[in-house]
Structure formats: C-alpha cells, structure tokens
Design an enzyme around this catalytic site. Sequence first.
Site, PDB file in Angstrom:
ATOM      1  N   THR A  49      33.436  75.654  35.555  1.00  0.00           N
ATOM      2  CA  THR A  49      33.740  75.139  34.209  1.00  0.00           C
ATOM      3  C   THR A  49      32.851  75.841  33.199  1.00  0.00           C
ATOM      4  OG1 THR A  49      34.411  72.973  35.036  1.00  0.00           O
ATOM      5  CG2 THR A  49      33.799  73.104  32.727  1.00  0.00           C
ATOM      6  N   PHE A  85      31.157  75.895  29.559  1.00  0.00           N
ATOM      7  CA  PHE A  85      30.688  75.032  28.482  1.00  0.00           C
ATOM      8  C   PHE A  85      30.165  75.913  27.347  1.00  0.00           C
ATOM      9  CE2 PHE A  85      30.365  72.624  32.342  1.00  0.00           C
ATOM     10  CZ  PHE A  85      30.680  71.327  32.019  1.00  0.00           C
TER      11      PHE A  85
END
Length: 427
Positions: A303, A305
């Site tokens: 992921t 960010f």
Amino acid sequence: MQSLTPSSSGINLKSLIRTKIQSNRVNPNRPVIRCVYRFDAANAAVNTGTANTNSVGHVGGSRADWQSSCAILASKVVSQQQNAEKSGGAGNITAVNGHKAAMDLDLVPIDNQPKPLTITDLSPAPMHGAQLRVPYQGVPGAYSEAAAGKAYPKCEAIPCDQFEVAFQAVELWIADRAVLPVENSLGGSIHRNYDLLLRHRLHIVGEVQLPVHHCLLALPGVRKEYLNRVISHPQALAQCELTLTKLGLNVTREAVDDTAGAAEYIASNNLRDTAAIASARAADLYGLQILAEGIQDDSSNVTRFVMLAREPIIPRTDRPFKTSIVFAHDKGTSVLFKVLSAFAFRNISLTKIESRPHRNRPIRLVDDANVGTAKHFEYMFYVDFEASMADVRAQNALAEVQEFTSFLRVLGSYPMDMTPWCPSRED
C-alpha cells in the site's frame, strides 16, 4: 510621559515614582529598574534651542525613548549583578552607564512576571520526525499508523475516525503531518482519498510504500469452523477474497471503516462467531488470536501512503523525486494525448495516471449536426511522474501542459520511497 515644569515648582519626581510602585516589593532577589531623568535648567535652552518657558524640559523625552533607556539600563544592571555574584561580592551595584546607582536608579523587587519568548519557542518542528503530531484514519494497530511510524519514526501518531478529520487537524494547526493511503498493489486506487486531495489545500511532502501482511483474527479459543462472518476494511476484504475461499470459510463478509477497528470491535463486543482481517499488531493490542497469517491473495501486497503538510517542501535534484499533479480540460479526452506527449518528449517517466469524474461538472454535452447530442463524462486526471520540480525538464513539461488544460495544480514534489521491502514476513 507627562511634561513637567522646572525644579523650582517644588515637585519631587523621585518621591512620586517611589510612592506609585511601593506596593510591588515582593521578592528582594529580583530587581526592577526605575529610570529618573533629572531636569537641568541651565542646559534646557541649549538642548531645546529655545527659551520658551511654557515647555522648558521633559522627563525622558518621549515614551519610546524612556522605555528604551530603561531596557538598556536594566540589562546592564543584571549583567553587573551576575558578575558580582560570580566574584563572591555582596551584589551591590555601584554604577550603571557611568552614573552612580544611588543617584539615578532605584531597585524595586518584583515577582510573578511572565517569561519572555525565546528563539526555541518560535522555531518550527524538526523535520526528522521528532515530536511531530501525525494524524491517521483508524485506531491503534492500523496500517496507516505503521506508515506514520515508518515516515517519522519519533512522531506522535494520532488516530482519527475519518480521513476528513485528519486533513482538518493539519489545516487547523492541531497536527503537523497527515498520513493518507492512496493506492494498493491489489485493490487499486482509493478514489475517495484522491477527491480529498483536490478538496483541501494540503501539499504532498513524502510517500511511504508499506508491505501489507494480513492475518485472520478471532477471540481466544474460537476455531475457524465456528465463524459466521468476517469483517474488515473493503480493501482488505478484496485483497483476501481468494484465500478466504481456499480456507473453506463460507462466511458473510462485512465492510467496516478500518482493519484495526474491526479487531477492536470483536474484542469489545466479545463476538465469538466473527473474525477480523487485520495486522498482527492489532491482535497483540486487542488480545486476539491469529487463526491464519499471510492471507492476502498476493504476497507482494503493498500500500502506498502519502504524507501531507500545510506547506510544500523545497524540491531537490540530488535524490530521486516524484511529482503529483491534477489537471482538467474542456475539449474532452482528445487533449490527453498532447498532455502525455509533453512528458514523453522529455523522457519523463509516468508512474501513475488516474481519472476521476469532475464533481462540479460530471456531464459534458456535445452537439453534432449529423449524429445529434452526445453526453460524455468530464474528468479530472491525476498524474505522478518521476522528476523534481527543480528539474528544468519538469518545469518545461508543465508549462506545455498548462497550454492544453483549463485547470492545473501541483499536489506536491517530494522524495521517492527507495527503501527495500520484503513481500512476506518469512522473507
């Protein structure tokens, strides 16, 4: 200050000042300086250039001059008092600025004065992450909290119930940075967060790529055969869909706000028929057992960010940088090729392109005499490219893009996350 007549009027100025501040004697260890200027009638005419008896002299001139003089004298008195204490003397001050203290100065002790500001009070928060307040969406144990710790190891991570609250905390100076997930290698882009980037005026100042290691969590003593449902964030459910099927779990899958919040919900409500998909840290925090580890469908689950701040950082060229922009155009998608060519001709690599419908103008009408009226979506395009805004190539590319677009905004130019990562815990 009040204008006074010559000394022949009989006014004793020192007695007036002493009477006024007599009540402030509290602590004999802290002096205050009272500056009294004596009037000299003989030099009055010389100093003023006139013999006007209506305004022969003044005490201290203007108020600003009087305050400046008191400040200078006070600093010298304190300095001499400190020197006297170091030398072992009694601390008596005999003269200041060439004048005897007994003649021109009176020391009156005071206390309970406010502490003056220093340069440390006005200095900004350190950039290396110490003492930074970083809000994130979720509860302790969320992956966003881990991303905040990776970006700013010494920060104070602050949980928020919504992404909007994290944005507002930075905008209102309650926090220094914000952590926002924008895309996942399996689930794709998080579209709602892209809309928040456009709605708010925060700047992207960094990025973090965090490996995601999902676990199936339940209360101690619960077996997989007893489960009736699995709850987690929609992205986590999508990333573990195939694995849940392989585990033989014929359960209902429900979406909640975040992964760690699902674990907290099971623990607080003592749900023995429900499991959560969350991190191993969430299991430790909320007293749950791990039924299965690494249940993501792909071990290379990452992921991305971004870190947000009120002010942008200064772009550099001595390390890899990435720049994020958003633009819109009035002539449909035909302009998109020209925009992308501006980067291709300068050998600038694009790492992402994302389209989102224009909120204020979702539908565009196109009139054609032969075909009729057609309706198309209006789009906003988000683009990431590998170049710093300090690079001349990037500056020229955006100058060309601006010629073809009706709206262009630089969301941030920031260092790329170049840290190595392992696709699974075992590695």
